[in-house]
Motif scaffolding. Structure first.
Motif, PDB file in Angstrom:
ATOM      1  N   PHE A   1       4.919  11.605  -0.465  1.00  0.00           N
ATOM      2  CA  PHE A   1       3.857  10.849  -0.023  1.00  0.00           C
ATOM      3  C   PHE A   1       4.517   9.472  -0.939  1.00  0.00           C
ATOM      4  CE2 PHE A   1       3.576  12.352   4.134  1.00  0.00           C
ATOM      5  CZ  PHE A   1       2.749  11.640   5.082  1.00  0.00           C
ATOM      6  N   ALA A   2       5.175  10.740  -2.512  1.00  0.00           N
ATOM      7  CA  ALA A   2       4.735  10.038  -3.583  1.00  0.00           C
ATOM      8  C   ALA A   2       5.389   8.954  -3.987  1.00  0.00           C
ATOM      9  CB  ALA A   2       3.905  11.396  -4.655  1.00  0.00           C
ATOM     10  N   VAL A   3       6.587   8.878  -3.470  1.00  0.00           N
ATOM     11  CA  VAL A   3       7.759   8.492  -3.524  1.00  0.00           C
ATOM     12  C   VAL A   3       7.739   7.310  -2.320  1.00  0.00           C
ATOM     13  CG1 VAL A   3      10.363   8.510  -3.056  1.00  0.00           C
ATOM     14  CG2 VAL A   3       8.945  10.308  -3.926  1.00  0.00           C
ATOM     15  N   LYS A   4       7.348   6.844  -1.478  1.00  0.00           N
ATOM     16  CA  LYS A   4       7.025   6.884   0.009  1.00  0.00           C
ATOM     17  C   LYS A   4       6.101   5.136  -0.782  1.00  0.00           C
ATOM     18  CE  LYS A   4       8.315   9.364   3.859  1.00  0.00           C
ATOM     19  NZ  LYS A   4       9.040   8.460   4.207  1.00  0.00           N
ATOM     20  N   GLY A   5       4.341   6.054  -1.601  1.00  0.00           N
ATOM     21  CA  GLY A   5       3.592   4.983  -1.894  1.00  0.00           C
ATOM     22  C   GLY A   5       4.178   4.188  -2.937  1.00  0.00           C
ATOM     23  N   ALA A   6       4.843   4.022  -3.565  1.00  0.00           N
ATOM     24  CA  ALA A   6       5.418   4.114  -5.159  1.00  0.00           C
ATOM     25  C   ALA A   6       6.219   2.781  -4.698  1.00  0.00           C
ATOM     26  CB  ALA A   6       5.980   4.892  -6.300  1.00  0.00           C
ATOM     27  N   ILE A   7       7.224   3.005  -3.627  1.00  0.00           N
ATOM     28  CA  ILE A   7       7.709   2.241  -3.405  1.00  0.00           C
ATOM     29  C   ILE A   7       7.282   1.159  -3.047  1.00  0.00           C
ATOM     30  CG2 ILE A   7      10.002   1.472  -1.848  1.00  0.00           C
ATOM     31  CD1 ILE A   7      11.141   4.012  -1.900  1.00  0.00           C
TER      32      ILE A   7
ATOM     33  N   LEU B   1      -2.123   7.039  -4.438  1.00  0.00           N
ATOM     34  CA  LEU B   1      -3.002   7.026  -3.202  1.00  0.00           C
ATOM     35  C   LEU B   1      -3.029   7.772  -1.798  1.00  0.00           C
ATOM     36  CD1 LEU B   1      -5.191   3.110  -3.404  1.00  0.00           C
ATOM     37  CD2 LEU B   1      -5.771   5.942  -3.648  1.00  0.00           C
ATOM     38  N   ALA B   2      -1.327   7.355  -2.115  1.00  0.00           N
ATOM     39  CA  ALA B   2      -0.683   7.979  -0.225  1.00  0.00           C
ATOM     40  C   ALA B   2      -0.513   8.917  -0.757  1.00  0.00           C
ATOM     41  CB  ALA B   2       1.060   7.224  -0.760  1.00  0.00           C
ATOM     42  N   MET B   3      -0.637   9.746  -1.454  1.00  0.00           N
ATOM     43  CA  MET B   3      -0.216  11.554  -1.219  1.00  0.00           C
ATOM     44  C   MET B   3      -1.954  11.676  -0.337  1.00  0.00           C
ATOM     45  SD  MET B   3       1.007  13.184  -4.473  1.00  0.00           S
ATOM     46  CE  MET B   3      -0.799  12.357  -5.404  1.00  0.00           C
ATOM     47  N   ASN B   4      -3.327  11.084  -0.453  1.00  0.00           N
ATOM     48  CA  ASN B   4      -4.050  11.296   0.387  1.00  0.00           C
ATOM     49  C   ASN B   4      -4.048  11.668   2.137  1.00  0.00           C
ATOM     50  OD1 ASN B   4      -5.988  10.741  -1.553  1.00  0.00           O
ATOM     51  ND2 ASN B   4      -5.875   8.526  -1.331  1.00  0.00           N
TER      52      ASN B   4
END
Length: 424
Positions: A335-341, A381-384
């Motif tokens: 999710f960290a990668v998805k949120g960063a993208i 934030l995506a890791m939430n």
């Protein structure tokens, strides 16, 4: 004043209701209760008492309509919840019977919980409840005391006679409570004993949500209280079919999904929670934007700061909204990668808008800082959302956080340094 008859003296003896003695509209004497009320004849009313017979008329002589009488189910020191329609007498004592339809208060509470308002206290008292008119052979369904979980269960039980055992999960939903250890065999056994369930039902079966499996050992339940835990379907909507099939679940009932509507349902609360830090982040962005060759410039606070605030908003929208919406299509598994993208893409979009609207306001180094700040914030934030998906495990989430959080912090620090340097 004319002397009162016997019946009128009885009415007036109680004293004036609102008004006292007042001249009547036609010049005569008025009732001692209300202006203009005739004192002759037997039709006058005083505080709901008929002068004709001294009986309660149910109509107040002054003011608005009287409030309804207290519910016969009300008990001193207890609050009667709106979804309780009556009580059912059992060998273990009275059990509240709840409605299977939701009203406006339930929908307002759901909306507030989805947005994060009053979410921590949105719960139902633990204990034994009933829907319909259950008997000793009726099924026992176990759920959490989080009001959304309780409502999701009862609204699917229309036309079904069943018992509902609500565990004390500290106001947490079933899946999260199982992970935190509050939806456990010990909690189930404790409530089975406290509610006197063994005296209410003749069987020894409990239907528990499948999402409770990470924290519930069925063998431990049986050992502790003598009841057999049967795992029901993932979704409460499948319970009627599950019960009709003799407590057997179809393969589709066992499948955990994370559809677009389900992803959108959990996104608003993350955006709402951002209010706790967003104002401080915006003030910090404005403050750091004023640093420059002249030590501090209020002009730079506006000309540069507004763009750093825009990058912060891009990180918020990218991590808390765009990530769950576009989750299946964003590259990567973490999710960290998805949120960063997702957030980084919105950060670049903000840079493009800046280049068109105010090309001289921010230097190239500052534009890199904007994209980096958005990507780092969105990644965090995506890791939430890791606890909302069917393809994340607790150990995997912990491993991802240990790896990602230092990089996210470093990204924000580097973005701040680049932003300050870009002013010189």
């Amino acid at each position: 004043m004319m002397p009162l008859s016997g019946k009128q003296r009885t009415t007036a003896a109680a004293g004036p209701c609102c008004c006292g003695d007042t001249p009547g509209r036609d010049g005569g004497d008025a009732s001692p209760c209300c202006p203009g009320a005739a004192t002759d004849g037997d039709a006058s009313l005083c505080c709901g008492v008929s002068a004709a017979g001294g009986e309660d008329s149910g109509q107040p002589c002054c003011g608005g309509p009287q409030a309804p009488a207290a519910s016969p189910m009300a008990r001193p020191g207890y609050e009667l919840r709106p979804f309780v329609e009556t009580f059912l007498t059992t060998l273990a004592g009275p059990v509240p019977v709840v409605r299977t339809s939701l009203d406006r208060r339930d929908f307002r509470g759901t909306l507030g919980a989805r947005l994060g308002y009053g979410r921590d206290g949105y719960r139902t008292a633990p204990g034994l409840y009933a829907v319909g008119r259950p008997g000793p052979d009726s099924p026992v369904l176990v759920t959490a005391d989080y009001k959304l979980s309780f409502d999701a269960l009862r609204r699917e039980l229309s036309g079904i006679d069943a018992w509902i055992l609500v565990l004390d999960t500290r106001g947490i939903n079933v899946w999260c409570a199982a992970g935190k250890g509050t939806f456990s065999a010990a909690a189930v056994a404790l409530l089975v004993e406290a509610s006197g369930l063994a005296r209410v039902v003749s069987h020894r079966r409990l239907i528990v949500p499948q999402l409770a499996a990470p924290g519930l050992d069925a063998r431990d339940v049986r050992r502790r209280c003598g009841f057999t835990a049967i795992f029901g379907p993932v979704r409460a909507a499948d319970l009627p079919a599950f019960l009709r099939a003799g407590n057997r679940a179809e393969p589709a009932m066992r499948r955990v999904t994370f559809t677009l509507s389900e992803r959108l349902a959990v996104a608003p609360v993350e955006v709402y929670h951002a209010r706790k830090w967003l104002w401080w982040a915006a003030l910090a962005a404005l403050a750091v934007s004023g640093i420059g060759p002249g030590v501090f410039s209020l002009v730079a606070v506006w000309e540069r700061g507004v763009w750093l605030v825009a990058a912060t908003l891009a990180g918020l929208v990218g991590g808390a909204l765009a990530t769950p919406v576009f989750l299946p299509w964003l590259p990567g598994r973490a999710f960290a990668v998805k949120g960063a993208i997702a957030a980084g893409g919105l950060g670049l979009l903000t840079v493009l808008v800046l280049a068109h609207a105010a090309p001289e306001a921010v230097s190239p180094a500052g534009r890199v800082a904007m994209a980096l700040a958005a990507a780092s914030l969105g990644s965090f934030l995506a890791m939430n959302f890791t606890g909302s998906t069917p393809f994340a495990s607790p150990s995997g989430v912990e491993r991802e956080m240990r790896r990602a959080m230092p990089l996210q912090a470093a990204g924000l620090v580097l973005a701040a340094i680049l932003w300050i340097i870009s002013a010189f």
